[in-house]
Design an enzyme around this catalytic site. Structure first.
Site, PDB file in Angstrom:
ATOM      1  N   GLU A 170      33.442  39.627  42.429  1.00 23.21           N
ATOM      2  CA  GLU A 170      32.697  40.593  41.600  1.00 23.21           C
ATOM      3  C   GLU A 170      31.218  40.217  41.534  1.00 23.21           C
ATOM      4  O   GLU A 170      30.590  40.273  40.477  1.00 23.21           O
ATOM      5  CB  GLU A 170      33.281  40.639  40.181  1.00 23.21           C
ATOM      6  CG  GLU A 170      34.772  40.916  40.142  1.00 23.21           C
ATOM      7  CD  GLU A 170      35.369  40.927  38.726  1.00 23.21           C
ATOM      8  OE1 GLU A 170      34.611  41.043  37.756  1.00 23.21           O
ATOM      9  OE2 GLU A 170      36.594  40.808  38.624  1.00 23.21           O
ATOM     10  N   GLU A 227      41.317  36.001  34.152  1.00 24.87           N
ATOM     11  CA  GLU A 227      40.617  35.524  32.952  1.00 24.87           C
ATOM     12  C   GLU A 227      41.524  34.923  31.883  1.00 24.87           C
ATOM     13  O   GLU A 227      41.371  35.216  30.692  1.00 24.87           O
ATOM     14  CB  GLU A 227      39.804  36.683  32.357  1.00 24.87           C
ATOM     15  CG  GLU A 227      38.835  37.293  33.349  1.00 24.87           C
ATOM     16  CD  GLU A 227      38.071  38.512  32.811  1.00 24.87           C
ATOM     17  OE1 GLU A 227      38.297  38.905  31.670  1.00 24.87           O
ATOM     18  OE2 GLU A 227      37.232  39.047  33.568  1.00 24.87           O
TER      19      GLU A 227
HETATM   20  O1  9MR Z   1      33.183  47.117  35.862  1.00 25.92           O
HETATM   21  C1  9MR Z   1      34.093  47.248  34.797  1.00 25.92           C
HETATM   22  C2  9MR Z   1      33.494  48.124  33.700  1.00 25.92           C
HETATM   23  O2  9MR Z   1      33.334  49.437  34.171  1.00 25.92           O
HETATM   24  C3  9MR Z   1      34.402  48.118  32.473  1.00 25.92           C
HETATM   25  O3  9MR Z   1      33.774  48.790  31.408  1.00 25.92           O
HETATM   26  C4  9MR Z   1      34.709  46.689  32.074  1.00 25.92           C
HETATM   27  C5  9MR Z   1      35.614  46.643  30.879  1.00 25.92           C
HETATM   28  O4  9MR Z   1      36.332  45.457  30.779  1.00 25.92           O
HETATM   29  O5  9MR Z   1      35.295  46.012  33.164  1.00 25.92           O
HETATM   30  C6  9MR Z   1      34.419  45.879  34.226  1.00 25.92           C
HETATM   31  O6  9MR Z   1      34.963  45.051  35.219  1.00 25.92           O
HETATM   32  C7  9MR Z   1      35.282  43.722  34.815  1.00 25.92           C
HETATM   33  C8  9MR Z   1      36.347  43.202  35.733  1.00 25.92           C
HETATM   34  O7  9MR Z   1      37.458  44.025  35.705  1.00 25.92           O
HETATM   35  C9  9MR Z   1      36.745  41.777  35.367  1.00 25.92           C
HETATM   36  N1  9MR Z   1      35.639  40.913  35.327  1.00 25.92           N
HETATM   37  C10 9MR Z   1      34.520  41.363  34.524  1.00 25.92           C
HETATM   38  C11 9MR Z   1      34.090  42.756  34.969  1.00 25.92           C
HETATM   39  C12 9MR Z   1      32.851  43.167  34.227  1.00 25.92           C
HETATM   40  O8  9MR Z   1      33.092  43.324  32.873  1.00 25.92           O
END
Ligand code: 9MR
Length: 631
Positions: A472, A349
């Site tokens: 994802e 990102e």
């Molecule tokens: O699934 C993850 C969630 O449990 C966390 O709270 C969140 C915080 O940033 O991150 C989520 O996973 C992210 C992933 O690492 C990167 N892309 C976006 C995902 C969804 O937010």
């Protein structure tokens, strides 16, 4: 003892059509109101009418809480449990689970809580992991008011790697009254076995996987779904991110002891339960993620590893970055030599939708868009060294990806393509991770991105000549979805999956971001393929409908399934016979024989188990003593 009626430890059967306000244990997430026809069982229950509080304790150490039966307040009957003399917020009444209940089993806990005058209590969960570290999470917060408040059917479960597992009330320092404490064992849910395994349907195309958090491991039905559908690849939902891996106290200690503040100290203790599972079940792992603006502590970029310190120089940060990436991979492969870490999101990102780098700044300051990496480097020039170090230290076979969301939007897409083309020329990158957090919304026209927009993005990334992984995937419905919304979601999933399938020659993995809707980071919008009752949703059927589970092609002699017949096929058969724990079908070695390998290797007396005669036949074939297999 006033001789009152006690109803403790009744194993009464109770119908579970009760409303279950179920909150997953450990990682408190969405609240789902599910009902089920299955039968739940009360395994512990007390209304304290027998004045027995011995099943509860305070939280140990220097918790001053004193527990007693009290007739000052009660919900049912005339007695409750009083937790008095609390001197810290965290003090409070606790109930131990792991000495009474079974691991890998779902329980619901209900209770009533009240302050003497007013309270703002929290219902929490704690356990000790295999490294002896104690972990805490809040299950229900803001139990605020002056009257009795309820926690109702809060979902908890634990694994056999967890010890000293407790639930407890905490918050404020006032007296707390507890009443009507009930633990119910959830009926065992069998997942649907009569549907095709997603990973099997696409076995000839790409790996199919999911993201897990440690709390998933204690839910048997969740893990049954993982085994059947998603065991092609696992990503840790949060536990391998910088904030989970970097250890501030150890960094500071190392600095104090050596005077060197460029060697970050790391630990995989948060990810261990997940990695142990992957190792045991031979599941390949995506490493997510090394260099990211989010879920990365500010102190990592500051002098003295102090969040209030000055930003370090770019030169110092480069050294920290190299040593961090080095330690990350070295530690991982040392701890888990047998896991196939086949992919890594090196940078996550880094580009905005307009194709520009993020704003410089601390992670939490002014929205989530700011990046401490940009703060220290001035721009996105941290990306190339990140890939350079990852290339240097990643284990063999671990492919390196740039990963992003909104990756189908023009500005960002072009920035990623330009960056990737440059990194590719330098031999530093292997692929693009398309996160694919999508929105099905209420009609195919309203869906964002549209299927054709997503399809075009796939085209663009494929033109790069790099590998692609969908990393994802999820696709939301509107909140409070109707049947019609789930139908739209299914049609949308089908469109997206068809687009992915059309590019399958360039795609090596498709990872769905979670197993059941209630465990999703977007739980209110039901974005996944299985519902909170572990049932396949219309979206699941839309993906598998019209597709067959491919019958694996038998190549006689090819025991290691590499498409060739060679001496190592014979060697693998002998290893599988001689040391089945390591090389058998469920073996621990990365090179263990697979089910298909066993079929391929059965070339003498076909139909029996593998024997030395099979290995011998392969050798005879290689020496041209026989001209075909099976002999
Ligand atoms: O699934 C993850 C969630 O449990 C966390 O709270 C969140 C915080 O940033 O991150 C989520 O996973 C992210 C992933 O690492 C990167 N892309 C976006 C995902 C969804 O937010």
């Amino acid at each position: 003892m006033k001789g009152k009626k006690s109803n403790r430890m009744i194993a009464a059967l109770m119908s579970a059509s009760m409303g279950i306000a179920a909150i997953p244990a450990i990682a408190p997430a969405a609240v789902s109101a599910e009902t089920s026809d299955a039968v739940n069982k009360v395994v512990f229950s007390t209304d304290f009418e027998d004045e027995d509080v011995s099943m509860f304790t305070n939280r140990g150490e220097n918790d001053t809480t004193v527990l007693s039966a009290s007739d000052e307040a009660s919900v049912s009957g005339s007695t409750s449990m009083l937790a008095s003399e609390r001197s810290k917020d965290w003090n409070g009444p606790a109930f131990r689970l792991d000495d009474k209940l079974k691991p890998y089993t779902e329980y619901y806990i209900s209770a009533k809580v009240k302050g003497r005058y007013y309270t703002n209590a929290t219902f929490s969960f704690q356990y000790t992991n295999s490294d002896g570290e104690t972990k805490y999470s809040n299950l229900v917060q803001n139990l605020s008011g002056s009257d009795w408040m309820s926690v109702e059917n809060v979902k908890v479960s634990f694994t056999d790697e967890m010890t000293d597992v407790f639930v407890y009330f905490e918050g404020g320092q006032d007296d707390l009254f507890i009443d009507d404490f009930v633990v119910t064992e959830a009926a065992q849910v069998e997942i649907e076995q009569d549907i095709p395994g997603l990973k099997d349907v696409f076995a000839n195309d790409f790996k199919v996987g999911t993201a897990l958090t440690p709390s998933d491991l204690s839910s048997k039905p969740t893990m049954d779904i993982v085994e059947k559908h998603f065991s092609g690849s696992i990503t840790a939902g949060n536990e391998m991110k910088p904030d989970a891996v970097l250890n501030q106290a150890a960094c500071q200690t190392y600095f104090e002891e050596t005077g060197d503040d460029t060697v970050p100290q790391i630990s995989f203790s948060a990810a261990k339960p997940l990695l142990n599972y992957c190792q045991k079940n031979n599941i390949p792992v995506r490493v997510h993620t090394l260099v990211w603006h989010s879920q990365t502590p500010d102190w990592f970029f500051k002098e003295g590893y102090d969040p209030n310190g000055e930003w370090v120089s770019k030169e110092k940060m480069l050294k920290r970055m190299e040593n961090y990436i080095k330690a990350y991979f070295e530690t991982l492969t040392e701890l888990y030599p047998d896991i196939d870490f086949y992919a890594c999101d090196v940078v996550n990102e880094a580009w905005l939708e307009d194709g520009k780098p993020r704003q410089p700044g601390e992670q939490g300051s002014g929205g989530s868009a700011k990046s401490a990496w940009v703060q220290v480097f001035g721009d996105n020039s941290f990306i190339e060294p990140a890939f350079t170090f990852a290339r240097k230290y990643a284990p063999e076979g671990c492919k390196l990806y740039y990963n992003d969301y909104n990756e189908y939007m023009d500005g960002k897409l072009n920035a990623i393509v330009d960056m990737a083309a440059d990194l590719k020329e330098k031999g530093l990158i292997d692929g693009i991770g398309m996160q694919s957090h999508l929105d099905a919304r209420q009609s195919l026209d309203a869906a964002f991105p549209s299927v054709s927009m997503y399809d075009k993005a796939l085209d663009k990334y494929c033109e790069l000549g790099l590998d692609i992984q969908v990393t994802e995937l999820d696709a939301t419905t509107p909140e409070n979805p109707t049947e019609a919304d789930f139908k739209v979601q299914a049609d949308y999933y089908k469109g997206i999956w068809d687009a992915i399938y059309a590019h399958k020659d360039n795609i090596s993995a498709v990872v769905v971001w979670g197993v059941t809707d209630d465990g999703s980071w977007r739980a209110k919008q039901y974005p996944l393929l299985f519902d909170a009752d572990y049932k396949a949703k219309p979206a699941f059927y839309s993906i598998v409908e019209g597709r067959e589970v491919p019958v694996p092609k038998v190549i006689y002699g090819d025991a290691d399934c590499d498409g060739k017949i060679f001496l190592n096929d014979a060697v693998l058969i002998m290893q599988a016979i001689g040391n089945p724990d390591a090389y058998g079908v469920n073996g621990t070695e990365k090179t263990h024989i697979t089910k298909q390998g066993k079929i391929n290797g059965d070339v003498s007396n076909t139909g029996d188990d593998l024997t030395n005669a099979d290995a011998l036949a392969i050798q005879k074939y290689l020496l041209n003593l026989i001209d075909k297999l099976p002999e």
